[in-house]
Design an enzyme around this catalytic site. Structure first.
Site, PDB file in Angstrom:
ATOM      1  N   GLU A 184       0.829  -1.209   0.000  1.00  0.00           N
ATOM      2  CA  GLU A 184       0.000   0.000   0.000  1.00  0.00           C
ATOM      3  C   GLU A 184       0.864   1.260   0.000  1.00  0.00           C
ATOM      4  O   GLU A 184       0.344   2.379  -0.029  1.00  0.00           O
ATOM      5  CB  GLU A 184      -0.978  -0.004   1.179  1.00  0.00           C
ATOM      6  CG  GLU A 184      -0.360   0.095   2.561  1.00  0.00           C
ATOM      7  CD  GLU A 184       0.072  -1.270   3.104  1.00  0.00           C
ATOM      8  OE1 GLU A 184       0.610  -2.090   2.332  1.00  0.00           O
ATOM      9  OE2 GLU A 184      -0.104  -1.490   4.319  1.00  0.00           O
ATOM     10  N   CYS A 289      16.402  -6.909   0.466  1.00  0.00           N
ATOM     11  CA  CYS A 289      16.602  -8.049   1.364  1.00  0.00           C
ATOM     12  C   CYS A 289      17.936  -8.727   1.102  1.00  0.00           C
ATOM     13  O   CYS A 289      18.347  -9.586   1.856  1.00  0.00           O
ATOM     14  CB  CYS A 289      15.462  -9.045   1.204  1.00  0.00           C
ATOM     15  SG  CYS A 289      15.437  -9.764  -0.437  1.00  0.00           S
TER      16      CYS A 289
END
Ligand code: NAD
Length: 494
Positions: A184, A289
């Protein structure tokens, strides 16, 4: 700043259901803020369960015909998607940069990585050819990989187009219908993916986007008609999604956070190691990551660290790295630096004092930050900071370095910088991580080798891309057959 980012407000956006934009039934909206400008650039619906259910029902209907398409025709859509993405790379990169904060070249790089999975998906007609063998006298067994039905993906902010592309091409080409719940914070580029898929020939209802937050994630985990869930995000949420989806009987693969260690030994090549450490820790402003987060210096590696610091001083905001994604993320990262400094870390370079590029003064900027003499127990050594911060831990032996790497809860990536084959072999064999680099700071395997970590960097079995990803989105069907020999009516023809 090279590759300028223009402010633009796209206004209210909708969901994408059954091949078109569709308003949500919810009146709640989420404001999308550009981290370059600290200003709203769009709103998206904070959809509710009823919106999700609508999309699932459309996808269920589409599955009846899509799963019966010839695999070559499904792969054809991926060939088309690849060229549409290549034609529109500038448009896609601008949207990624605007809501995520990446530089334009960084956004383009992420599109290329995502496109590799699209290319890999075109090989599914070969990969899904199945197997067949006589298993006993007169008995044959065939094995095929069948689509699951309606499946879903939940994705993070940091690679708004690439991470959805880890999932969509393989799931859809294998014959599934897909529901995406994008981050979002960074949804804009995923709308373009939906439009490109339609242009590529994907039938309506096969790919759908339901915007929202926690309610949609929980709805995906609970919905009885969703067969599998792939999640990429932080470990805390990955664990929740994994248990909730699995407890409702779904297949789940949930990739989580990371704290990647780079082991540096004195025999490492000074120039390439310093440059490699810098690029892997500060690229994408450390918000990936696979970012190097801890450098474990074994014995005296000062010449390498000195060059690293020298190079980092020339690392330019807006050129070599973009912004931090949001104000809360900016505060979290600066708090980690403040805390490490208070605990006694030596701040070799302080990104808190970096000057923003001209015209982007309101952006969330943190420059390259290097902390030395960090204790392995401190939060800056153990927690995922997810920003442009490299913590250096000093130790005397390779054995201690490995204890530090093995002791961390995550297991996405680890790397060693050395010119010794023996050191490289020892570290790559003993590191507790799924992706290992030898003189490579961001060891992302390229297709067809699969992406995925170990330990708390992943909940579930297998990896998200490569052959493993194809297996995740399919069920094995084995057909064992025997045909009677004594069909009298036909005997005369033999
Ligand atoms: P996040 O976990 O906050 O969000 C990921 C998704 O989960 C989003 O779509 C979000 O809407 C949803 N979500 C957030 N909180 C939720 C909750 N309480 N309940 C249900 N759903 C929730 O992650 P992020 O901040 O968007 O992304 C950064 C994280 O993603 C980092 O930890 C990073 O390491 C990780 N990541 C991992 C990989 C990997 O391959 N292992 C790749 C990219 C990013």
């Amino acid at each position: 700043m090279s590759n300028t980012i223009q402010y633009q407000n796209y206004g209210p956006q909708n969901n994408w259901v059954d091949g078109k934009y569709q308003p949500s039934k919810s009146e709640k909206t989420i404001s999308i803020i550009s981290p370059y400008f600290d200003k709203e650039i769009a709103t998206i619906p904070e959809s509710n369960y009823s919106d999700l259910d609508d999309a699932v029902q459309k996808a269920k209907t589409a599955f009846l015909s899509w799963s019966n398409f010839n695999i070559r025709d499904r792969a054809e859509v991926m060939f088309n998607l690849k060229s549409i993405m290549e034609k529109n790379v500038d448009e896609l990169a601008e949207l990624i940069s605007l809501d995520n904060g990446k530089t334009i070249p960084d956004s383009k790089g992420s599109i290329l990585r995502g496109k590799e999975v699209v290319e890999f998906a075109t090989s599914l007609p070969t990969l899904l050819q199945g197997d067949s063998a006589p298993v006993s006298a007169g008995i044959n067994c065939t094995m095929t990989q069948e689509p699951l039905g309606v499946v879903a993906g939940i994705t993070p902010f940091n690679f708004p187009a690439m991470v959805p592309l880890w999932m969509i091409p393989l799931a859809v080409t294998a014959g599934n219908c897909f529901i995406l719940k994008p981050s979002e914070q960074t949804p804009l580029s995923t709308f373009k993916l939906a439009e490109y898929l339609k242009e590529a020939g994907l039938p309506d209802g096969v790919f759908n986007i339901v915007n929202g937050a926690r309610e949609i994630v929980e709805g995906i985990c609970d919905h009885p008609d969703i067969k599998a869930v792939a999640f990429v995000g932080s470990s805390a949420v990955a664990k929740i999604v994994y248990s909730r989806a699995a407890s409702s009987g779904k297949r789940a693969l949930c990739l989580g956070g990371a704290k990647n260690h780079m082991i540096v030994v004195p025999d490492a090549d000074q120039d390439s190691t310093a440059k490699g450490l810098l690029a892997s820790s500060m690229g994408s402003a450390g918000q990936r990551c696979m970012a190097a987060s801890v450098a474990v210096g074994v014995a005296n590696v000062d010449p390498i660290i000195n060059q690293l610091v020298h190079e980092a001083k020339n690392f330019k905001l807006g050129v070599d790295m973009g912004t931090i994604v949001s104000k809360p993320a900016f505060d979290r990262i600066t708090n980690y630096i403040d805390e490490a400094e208070k605990m006694g870390a030596k701040v070799l370079i302080d990104g808190r004092k970096a000057t923003p590029p001209e015209g982007y003064e309101n952006g969330y900027w943190i420059g390259a930050t290097i902390l030395d003499n960090v204790d392995p127990e401190w939060p800056s050594a153990t927690d995922e900071i997810f920003g442009p911060v490299l913590s250096i831990i000093r130790t005397d032996t390779l054995e201690n370095a490995m204890k530090i790497e093995n002791g961390n809860q995550y297991g996405n990536a680890a790397a060693v910088f050395t010119t010794s084959g023996q050191v490289a072999k020892t570290i790559s064999e003993s590191a507790s991580a799924g992706m290992i680099g030898i003189n490579i700071g961001v060891p992302v395997p390229r297709e067809p080798y699969s992406f995925g970590g170990w330990n708390e960097s992943k909940y579930g079995h297998g990896d998200i891309t490569g052959r493993s990803g194809v297996d995740f989105w399919t069920n094995l069907k084995k057909v064992t057959s025997r045909w009677p020999e004594s069909n009298e009516a036909w005997k005369k023809y033999f």
